[in-house]
Design a protein around this motif. Structure first.
Motif, PDB file in Angstrom:
ATOM      1  N   PHE A 201       0.798  -1.226   0.000  1.00 39.13           N
ATOM      2  CA  PHE A 201       0.000   0.000   0.000  1.00 39.13           C
ATOM      3  C   PHE A 201       0.829   1.273   0.000  1.00 39.13           C
ATOM      4  O   PHE A 201       0.344   2.320  -0.424  1.00 39.13           O
ATOM      5  N   GLY A 202       2.030   1.209   0.512  1.00 43.17           N
ATOM      6  CA  GLY A 202       2.808   2.431   0.709  1.00 43.17           C
ATOM      7  C   GLY A 202       4.075   2.441  -0.104  1.00 43.17           C
ATOM      8  O   GLY A 202       5.168   2.279   0.442  1.00 43.17           O
ATOM      9  N   GLY A 203       3.971   2.621  -1.383  1.00 36.33           N
ATOM     10  CA  GLY A 203       5.152   2.675  -2.231  1.00 36.33           C
ATOM     11  C   GLY A 203       6.047   3.842  -1.872  1.00 36.33           C
ATOM     12  O   GLY A 203       5.691   4.723  -1.081  1.00 36.33           O
ATOM     13  N   ARG A 204       7.219   3.883  -2.471  1.00 35.67           N
ATOM     14  CA  ARG A 204       8.193   4.929  -2.171  1.00 35.67           C
ATOM     15  C   ARG A 204       7.571   6.311  -2.384  1.00 35.67           C
ATOM     16  O   ARG A 204       6.967   6.577  -3.417  1.00 35.67           O
ATOM     17  N   GLY A 205       7.725   7.142  -1.371  1.00 37.44           N
ATOM     18  CA  GLY A 205       7.175   8.489  -1.439  1.00 37.44           C
ATOM     19  C   GLY A 205       5.779   8.629  -0.876  1.00 37.44           C
ATOM     20  O   GLY A 205       5.298   9.747  -0.677  1.00 37.44           O
ATOM     21  N   GLU A 206       5.104   7.503  -0.587  1.00 32.27           N
ATOM     22  CA  GLU A 206       3.752   7.576  -0.026  1.00 32.27           C
ATOM     23  C   GLU A 206       3.813   8.054   1.426  1.00 32.27           C
ATOM     24  O   GLU A 206       4.765   7.771   2.154  1.00 32.27           O
ATOM     25  N   ARG A 207       2.774   8.748   1.847  1.00 32.71           N
ATOM     26  CA  ARG A 207       2.699   9.212   3.229  1.00 32.71           C
ATOM     27  C   ARG A 207       2.087   8.140   4.127  1.00 32.71           C
ATOM     28  O   ARG A 207       1.110   7.501   3.748  1.00 32.71           O
ATOM     29  N   ILE A 208       2.687   7.976   5.313  1.00 26.90           N
ATOM     30  CA  ILE A 208       2.171   7.075   6.326  1.00 26.90           C
ATOM     31  C   ILE A 208       2.035   7.861   7.621  1.00 26.90           C
ATOM     32  O   ILE A 208       3.020   8.412   8.130  1.00 26.90           O
ATOM     33  N   ALA A 209       0.817   7.934   8.153  1.00 29.26           N
ATOM     34  CA  ALA A 209       0.596   8.607   9.436  1.00 29.26           C
ATOM     35  C   ALA A 209       0.968   7.663  10.567  1.00 29.26           C
ATOM     36  O   ALA A 209       0.589   6.490  10.560  1.00 29.26           O
ATOM     37  N   VAL A 210       1.708   8.162  11.538  1.00 26.39           N
ATOM     38  CA  VAL A 210       2.152   7.355  12.667  1.00 26.39           C
ATOM     39  C   VAL A 210       1.950   8.138  13.961  1.00 26.39           C
ATOM     40  O   VAL A 210       1.991   9.366  13.974  1.00 26.39           O
ATOM     41  N   GLU A 211       1.717   7.409  15.040  1.00 22.18           N
ATOM     42  CA  GLU A 211       1.671   8.052  16.340  1.00 22.18           C
ATOM     43  C   GLU A 211       3.042   8.639  16.655  1.00 22.18           C
ATOM     44  O   GLU A 211       4.070   8.125  16.202  1.00 22.18           O
ATOM     45  N   SER A 212       3.044   9.692  17.440  1.00 19.35           N
ATOM     46  CA  SER A 212       4.300  10.323  17.830  1.00 19.35           C
ATOM     47  C   SER A 212       4.284  10.516  19.342  1.00 19.35           C
ATOM     48  O   SER A 212       3.559  11.368  19.849  1.00 19.35           O
ATOM     49  N   PRO A 213       5.016   9.612  20.077  1.00 21.75           N
ATOM     50  CA  PRO A 213       6.007   8.647  19.629  1.00 21.75           C
ATOM     51  C   PRO A 213       5.358   7.355  19.120  1.00 21.75           C
ATOM     52  O   PRO A 213       4.161   7.136  19.288  1.00 21.75           O
ATOM     53  N   SER A 214       6.210   6.496  18.510  1.00 25.66           N
ATOM     54  CA  SER A 214       5.751   5.200  18.033  1.00 25.66           C
ATOM     55  C   SER A 214       6.895   4.204  18.159  1.00 25.66           C
ATOM     56  O   SER A 214       7.994   4.547  18.602  1.00 25.66           O
ATOM     57  N   TYR A 215       6.624   2.956  17.768  1.00 22.73           N
ATOM     58  CA  TYR A 215       7.606   1.882  17.912  1.00 22.73           C
ATOM     59  C   TYR A 215       8.782   2.118  16.978  1.00 22.73           C
ATOM     60  O   TYR A 215       8.620   2.218  15.768  1.00 22.73           O
ATOM     61  N   ALA A 216       9.981   2.202  17.546  1.00 22.08           N
ATOM     62  CA  ALA A 216      11.164   2.624  16.803  1.00 22.08           C
ATOM     63  C   ALA A 216      11.468   1.737  15.601  1.00 22.08           C
ATOM     64  O   ALA A 216      11.792   2.230  14.513  1.00 22.08           O
ATOM     65  N   ASN A 217      11.396   0.433  15.759  1.00 15.59           N
ATOM     66  CA  ASN A 217      11.766  -0.459  14.662  1.00 15.59           C
ATOM     67  C   ASN A 217      10.796  -0.348  13.491  1.00 15.59           C
ATOM     68  O   ASN A 217      11.195  -0.475  12.331  1.00 15.59           O
ATOM     69  N   LEU A 219       9.135   2.431  12.706  1.00 12.55           N
ATOM     70  CA  LEU A 219       9.453   3.709  12.059  1.00 12.55           C
ATOM     71  C   LEU A 219      10.636   3.543  11.110  1.00 12.55           C
ATOM     72  O   LEU A 219      10.624   4.057   9.984  1.00 12.55           O
ATOM     73  N   GLN A 220      11.663   2.817  11.571  1.00 17.35           N
ATOM     74  CA  GLN A 220      12.835   2.628  10.717  1.00 17.35           C
ATOM     75  C   GLN A 220      12.491   1.772   9.508  1.00 17.35           C
ATOM     76  O   GLN A 220      12.965   2.040   8.391  1.00 17.35           O
ATOM     77  N   LEU A 221      11.677   0.749   9.700  1.00 19.73           N
ATOM     78  CA  LEU A 221      11.244  -0.081   8.572  1.00 19.73           C
ATOM     79  C   LEU A 221      10.551   0.776   7.510  1.00 19.73           C
ATOM     80  O   LEU A 221      10.816   0.629   6.307  1.00 19.73           O
ATOM     81  N   MET A 222       9.675   1.673   7.946  1.00 20.76           N
ATOM     82  CA  MET A 222       8.945   2.522   7.013  1.00 20.76           C
ATOM     83  C   MET A 222       9.867   3.514   6.309  1.00 20.76           C
ATOM     84  O   MET A 222       9.712   3.774   5.110  1.00 20.76           O
ATOM     85  N   ARG A 223      10.825   4.047   7.054  1.00 23.66           N
ATOM     86  CA  ARG A 223      11.788   4.951   6.412  1.00 23.66           C
ATOM     87  C   ARG A 223      12.550   4.231   5.305  1.00 23.66           C
ATOM     88  O   ARG A 223      12.748   4.761   4.212  1.00 23.66           O
ATOM     89  N   GLU A 224      12.997   3.022   5.608  1.00 25.75           N
ATOM     90  CA  GLU A 224      13.785   2.278   4.624  1.00 25.75           C
ATOM     91  C   GLU A 224      12.948   1.861   3.421  1.00 25.75           C
ATOM     92  O   GLU A 224      13.484   1.629   2.338  1.00 25.75           O
ATOM     93  N   ALA A 225      11.625   1.787   3.613  1.00 27.19           N
ATOM     94  CA  ALA A 225      10.737   1.499   2.485  1.00 27.19           C
ATOM     95  C   ALA A 225      10.480   2.741   1.631  1.00 27.19           C
ATOM     96  O   ALA A 225       9.795   2.656   0.616  1.00 27.19           O
ATOM     97  N   GLY A 226      11.033   3.882   2.062  1.00 27.98           N
ATOM     98  CA  GLY A 226      10.888   5.104   1.284  1.00 27.98           C
ATOM     99  C   GLY A 226       9.645   5.905   1.613  1.00 27.98           C
ATOM    100  O   GLY A 226       9.285   6.830   0.873  1.00 27.98           O
ATOM    101  N   ALA A 227       8.980   5.590   2.728  1.00 30.83           N
ATOM    102  CA  ALA A 227       7.750   6.301   3.084  1.00 30.83           C
ATOM    103  C   ALA A 227       8.073   7.675   3.647  1.00 30.83           C
ATOM    104  O   ALA A 227       9.157   7.919   4.197  1.00 30.83           O
ATOM    105  N   ARG A 228       7.102   8.579   3.523  1.00 27.36           N
ATOM    106  CA  ARG A 228       7.165   9.882   4.172  1.00 27.36           C
ATOM    107  C   ARG A 228       6.291   9.809   5.420  1.00 27.36           C
ATOM    108  O   ARG A 228       5.073   9.680   5.317  1.00 27.36           O
TER     109      ARG A 228
END
Length: 499
Positions: A201-217, A219-228
């Motif tokens: 669902f979240g290809g590179r450049g897609e926005r993903i809303a996350v709680e702040s703070p959220s589970y660190a691992n 967040l890193q997984l989503m960053r590496e997938a290219g999500a915003r």
């Protein structure tokens, strides 16, 4: 193109700033100029994560009206924040929050501690407990007995073993959520499940809303997938979710996915009630956002009188909005890398089809072990052991931290595995660094935020108790003294500690 991903209204920012007025100043403290107090207030909100990084701030005139101050005061505060790296601006795009480049997010903190360091280092990095024996051994033995028929096949089951899919579906049905095996895919842990969902669902450049703070691992997984990542600040304390803020972000940022941990949130321990869950699902549905509900902590209530709300997917009867992720890793054992996805059948088919280019399937023996646990009642007994252990660890860790670090602030969650601690104004990153020197490993707050927020926090898991919890608090206090004084350990290595 604007660099902000969310917005903070003038009235909302004024309320957040007003909440800081109850914090008493130290004796003899001189009152700073109005612009400096405003700049410090906004900076503190960013560092605490109550205003997300990359959030557009109100125009100077709007904020001046909301605060009943002059526009010159707001302009001077914004200029001070820009000079310190906490604000970026561009003509026509406005001003948005930032974190200075000199505040790096620590690279370590949640990875497993190397075995050779266990003798001298107390590990508060990973929120994972030892296996609840004898149930792990019994489950593996039961799996071995069931293995021979599967050994005569190719062993690849991209959707998961049919028996386990049916068992998981039946467990949802017994919770009041009618579910078919076709709505289940077994994955390699919750991380594998969320990785598959993000790629679908979240290809590179897609926005993903996350709680702040959220589970660190995650967040890193989503960053590496290219999500915003679009952070949505949690409310104060254990109340958790500000649904007006969620509705605003989902409407304005239009993220493709939203990721939430509604059951004993990691790291804060908050538990969303039925009304919050209903409103969150409604907001996601209205925005056309896929809501990923991580319920890996859902069985880890620690107080006997906790009344668990209905699952998030219970408020999505059509199955068009919510995708649920579960796992054996937190409730049972992190070494049991079995997770699952519950979603509409067409989503499951798409996830299974995409899996051919990833890991093909989840290990058969581990699936059989979890299926044995589910089918024999062993799961319930093992999870109850886990609750007893986590409850005792929580209470002993809380007592030790309150005694050794009375200036640190936190609320005691009623479930989950983590304590989210405000460190009395000390830098979480510096505490993590000093902790390594005195023999306690603790992840700093910025690991759980977007772009360095939550500098004034650390996360403490309920993984140690008794004498180890006592020693961990002593070492954290030593680390705090180092940060406060800018001093050193005097060259003394941390002593070996055996539980």
């Amino acid at each position: 193109m604007a660099q902000w991903t969310s917005a903070v209204g003038a009235a909302q920012l004024a309320r957040l700033l007003g909440s800081q007025q109850d914090r008493p100043a130290g004796p003899g403290t001189r009152r700073p100029p109005a612009y400096r107090a405003l700049a410090d207030g906004i900076r503190l909100l960013v560092l605490e994560g109550r205003v997300p990084v990359a959030a557009r701030l109100p125009a100077e005139r709007e904020l001046a009206l909301a605060l009943s101050v002059s526009r010159t005061t707001v302009a001077a505060a914004y200029e001070a924040l820009r000079g310190e790296g906490f604000l970026e601006s561009r003509r026509g795009a406005g001003s948005w929050t930032a974190v200075p480049a000199g505040n790096p997010v620590p690279a370590r903190g949640l990875e497993p501690l190397p075995p050779e360091a266990l003798g001298s280092m107390i590990d508060l990095g990973c929120a994972a407990l030892p296996a609840p024996e004898p149930w792990l051994t019994r489950a593996v033995q039961g799996a071995l007995e069931e293995l021979p028929p599967y050994a005569h096949t190719h062993g690849d089951y991209p959707a998961g073993l049919p028996a386990l899919r049916a068992m998981i579906a039946d467990r949802y049905t017994r919770r009041g959520i009618a579910t078919m095996p076709e709505q289940i895919m077994v994955t390699t842990g919750a991380m594998g499940a969320i990785d598959a969902i993000c790629h679908l669902f979240g290809g590179r450049g897609e926005r993903i809303a996350v709680e702040s703070p959220s589970y660190a691992n995650i967040l890193q997984l989503m960053r590496e997938a290219g999500a915003r990542l679009v952070p949505v600040a949690m409310a104060e304390g254990l109340t958790g979710w500000d649904l007006d803020r969620w509705r605003q972000v989902l409407r304005e940022a239009a993220p493709r996915i939203a990721y939430v941990v509604a059951d004993f949130h990691n790291p804060t321990g908050a538990l969303a009630d039925d009304d919050q869950r209903r409103r969150l699902v409604d907001a996601a549905r209205s925005a056309g956002t896929v809501l990923v509900a991580d319920e890996t902590m859902s069985e880890l209530w620690l107080d006997e009188d906790v009344e668990m709300p209905r699952p998030v997917c219970a408020f999505d009867p059509a199955g068009s909005t919510v995708i649920t992720v579960g796992s054996a890793s937190k409730a049972f054992w992190a070494g049991m890398r079995i997770g699952w996805v519950r979603a509409a059948p067409d989503v499951i088919r798409s996830l299974v089809a995409a899996r051919a280019y990833a890991d093909l399937g989840t290990p058969v023996l581990e699936q059989l072990a979890v299926n044995w646990l589910f089918g024999t009642g062993g799961w319930e007994e093992a999870v109850e052991l886990r609750r007893v252990q986590a409850r005792q660890n929580r209470d002993e860790l809380v007592s030790a931290v309150r005694r050794e670090l009375p200036g640190w602030e936190f609320e005691v969650p009623r479930g989950g595995l983590t304590l989210w601690v405000r460190t009395g104004g000390l830098s979480g990153s510096r505490l993590a660094e000093a902790g390594e020197r005195v023999g306690v490993r603790v992840p700093s707050g910025p690991r759980f935020g977007v772009d360095g927020a939550f500098e004034g926090y650390v996360r403490l898991p309920f993984t140690v108790g008794g004498a180890v919890a006592e020693e961990a608090a002593v070492r954290l206090a030593a680390a705090a003294r180092i940060v406060e004084t800018g001093g050193t350990t005097g060259g003394e290595a941390p002593r070996t500690f055996v539980a």
